[in-house]
Every structure is written in structure tokens, then in C-alpha cells.
Design an enzyme around this catalytic site. Structure first.
Site, mmCIF file in Angstrom:
data_model
loop_
_atom_site.group_PDB
_atom_site.id
_atom_site.type_symbol
_atom_site.label_atom_id
_atom_site.label_comp_id
_atom_site.label_asym_id
_atom_site.label_seq_id
_atom_site.Cartn_x
_atom_site.Cartn_y
_atom_site.Cartn_z
ATOM 1 C CB SER A 117 -1.020 -0.045 1.112
ATOM 2 O OG SER A 117 -0.044 0.015 2.431
ATOM 3 C CG ASP B 73 -4.035 5.597 6.542
ATOM 4 O OD1 ASP B 73 -2.689 5.351 6.782
ATOM 5 O OD2 ASP B 73 -4.376 5.186 5.389
ATOM 6 C CG HIS C 133 -0.651 4.237 4.425
ATOM 7 N ND1 HIS C 133 -1.896 3.724 4.808
ATOM 8 C CD2 HIS C 133 -0.017 3.283 3.642
ATOM 9 C CE1 HIS C 133 -1.987 2.626 4.530
ATOM 10 N NE2 HIS C 133 -0.769 2.126 3.818
#
Length: 362
Positions: A44, A337, A340
Site C-alpha cells: 500500500s 491514516d 501511511h
């Protein structure tokens, strides 16, 4: 900080400026990117939308993700804006970013600058991707093989493009491992009861070594791999495990350091054994640790909580338009978040990659 430490920091700063100036001059003189293409694999941290159209809950193609991106719309990036790899592409002189390979835009001339094969919740351990229905690294490699078969025809139809040069002179970025620990090992009793973190790291390193060798066999020669970040400084990790000295989980950080040491050792072995391989390990751990533990020194106001929602845990579907408490100015936050970094933090990380990766383009 001692006198010698100050001089060391000044040396690093001026060294960085000299490298950046050199790259800018090269881009201006050539009026084209410093390398023909960028290929990105991993999780991600570097996914730009491959998870958008697959059956998985790990997505970021909805607000508030992407609110500060150039288009101010969610793209599938797990960030409020640009990723570190986006800034890297800009630093190398690209006017656009490599497309998510599964997206509709990944066709024709767009593929001449490379492609992004990364998938959120993927990792070196195949079981991690399977757990979240993500695209595993072996599957990403299969997509890359498909790319190779397509690029030959595309390059032929564009007289100024050479398929073999795109493959051999392109830069390959691999960023994985975080999901293996955070989204699998630490929460999976089938793993943590059977293996120590050190033993699990050994499995990941074997997978990493195999992946690099496979990339090499397919023509890759310039590869950059990122270390694990300070896992114990991620807001979600602090929420679940609890902070220790310095506000981060020392245990999780030690696991990351141990893995990174093995990554460095294995990478040196690969360079010795694979003729012509230029393999660089990008240290993500230290710069992100500095941001997380000394945010004010870098212009940030908050590093313990993320911008989205309460900032304690939210990520992916938990970071959504209805998340209460999302900050107005993400530039004040190190993390977007629970897992990240923000675009502002990614810019700093990308500048560090710029310095350590100069050998990949020289």
C-alpha cells in the site's frame, strides 16, 4: 547534538543539495527523464490503484483519500496526495506517473514510462496477500511478464522507443514487508505462536531474494528496495501495542531493525552473485523515525495521531467521508491514516531516496 554531529548533518544537507542540483541540470540538458521507465512492486505504500478493481476490502479509492492530490480526487493511493514514488518520478524528470497496471489507463504510450504493479496488503509472505485477497508479489511478477510481452509491440509502433532499453535501463522499486508484520504476523496466532519475529523475518528474506533473482532473470538491472519503516511509530501500532520510550513501540521497532539488517546483508550477497546488478537499499526507517519522534524539527505539529478520523487506527475503509475528526490541514501531520505518511512526509522521504539512489541513474 555534539559538534561532530552538527558537521555530519551539514555534510548530508550540502551533499543532498549537490546531488539534487546535478540531477536538475541533467534533466534540463536532456529535456527528458534521466531513465526510460520506472517499475514499482509492493504494498500500500506504493499502490496507485491496482486494488481499485479487485475483490478486496483494502482500498483507498474514496474520499478523503486523494483530497490533496493534483486532481483532488481519490486514485487508490493510500495518502491525501502524492506518494514518495510520485515525487521520485518527478525528480527523475517524468511529466506523468507510471499507471496502475490493472487500470484502464495502462495501455499504449502510457506504458512506455513503465508501470506500477503494487497492491495494498501484499507482502513478501504470500499468505499476507491471500488473507486480504490482494495481488501477491508472484502475481505482480506475472503481470510484469505480461507487460514485457506488450511493450515490444508498443515500442515498435513508436520509433523513438526501444523495448530492451526500457527493460534494462529502467529503475525498479520494491517496497514490501510492512503488511507482513502489521496486517498479518502481529495479529495472526497461527504465525506468532509458531514462529518468532526473527524466524518470520527469515521467511520474508528468502522470498525477497527469490523475487529479486526473478526480476534479474527478466532483465532488471537497476533495483531499489526500501527497508521496513519504524513499525512501532505507526499510529495504529501505537494504539494497539502501546507506546514506550520516545512514544513508539520499542519491540516493533526492534523487529523492523532486525529485518532491515538481514535485508542489507542479503542485498549485498545478491549484488556479488548477480553480474551487472545495481541494487540499492533505501533506508526508510531512519528518516521516518526522525519525523515521528522529532516532528517539530521538520515543520510538523503532530506525529502520534494521524490526520484521518481520530488518528488512532483508521485506514482504508475505516478512513472514509464519515470519519469524525479528520484534520483540515494534513501538512501539519506526519501520518495521513493509521499506517501511511502524508504527502508532506512523503516529500521528505522522497528527498532521502533521491540522495541514496543516485547510483541507480549515474
Amino acid at each position: 547534538m555534539g559538534f561532530s554531529g552538527i558537521w555530519l548533518n551539514l555534510y548530508v544537507v550540502f551533499g543532498s543539495l549537490m546531488v539534487f542540483e546535478r540531477m536538475v541540470v541533467m534533466v534540463v540538458m536532456k529535456a527528458q527523464p534521466l531513465v526510460p521507465a520506472i517499475f514499482i512492486f509492493g504494498d500500500s505504500v506504493v499502490d496507485v490503484g491496482n486494488n481499485n478493481d479487485i475483490y478486496t476490502i483494502v482500498k483507498a479509492n474514496f474520499p478523503p483519500y486523494g483530497r490533496d492530490f493534483t486532481t483532488h480526487t481519490p486514485t487508490g493511493r493510500f495518502c491525501n496526495g502524492k506518494l514518495a514514488t510520485d515525487f521520485t518520478a518527478e525528480n527523475l524528470g517524468f511529466k506523468s506517473y507510471p499507471q496502475a497496471y490493472l487500470s484502464k489507463k495502462a495501455k499504449g504510450k502510457n506504458l512506455l514510462i513503465g508501470a506500477n504493479f503494487a497492491s495494498a496488503a501484499s507482502g513478501y509472505y504470500d499468505g499476507t496477500a491471500k488473507l486480504y485477497s490482494a495481488i501477491s508479489l508472484p502475481q505482480q511478477l506475472e503481470h510484469y511478464k505480461d507487460y514485457i510481452s506488450r511493450i515490444q509491440e508498443i515500442a515498435t509502433s513508436n520509433n523513438n522507443s526501444n523495448a530492451s532499453a526500457i527493460i534494462s535501463n529502467g529503475i525498479y522499486i520494491v517496497s514490501a514487508g510492512s503488511s507482513d508484520f502489521i496486517q498479518n504476523y502481529y495479529i495472526n496466532p497461527l504465525l506468532y505462536r509458531d514462529q518468532s519475529p526473527d524466524e518470520f523475518s527469515d521467511l520474508l528474506i528468502l522470498s525477497y531474494s527469490s523475487f529479486i533473482q526473478n526480476l534479474y532473470s527478466l532483465g532488471a538491472r537497476r533495483i531499489g528496495v526500501t527497508t521496513l519503516p519504524p513499525l512501532g511509530c505507526l499510529p495504529a501500532a501505537i494504539t494497539v501495542v502501546g507506546p514506550h520510550e520516545g512514544g513508539c513501540s520499542e519491540k516493533l521497532n526492534n523487529d523492523a531493525i532486525s529485518f532491515n539488517n538481514k535485508l542489507n546483508t542479503t542485498s549485498q550477497d545478491l549484488k556479488r552473485n548477480l553480474i551487472g546488478l545495481n541494487l540499492v537499499v533505501f533506508d526508510i526507517y531512519q528518516p521516518l523515525y526522525d519525523l515521528a519522534t522529532r516532528p517539530s524539527e521538520f515543520g510538523f505539529a503532530e506525529a502520534r495521531r494521524a490526520c484521518c478520523g481520530t488518528g488512532l487506527l483508521e485506514t482504508s475503509i475505516l478512513c472514509n467521508p464519515k470519519s469524525v475528526g479528520t484534520c483540515n490541514n494534513a501538512t501539519e501531520y506526519v501520518f495521513w491514516d493509521g499506517f501511511h505518511p502524508t504527502e508532506a512526509a512523503n516529500k521528505i522521504l522522497a528527498d532521502n531516496l533521491l540522495v541514496s539512489g543516485i547510483s541507480l541513474i549515474s
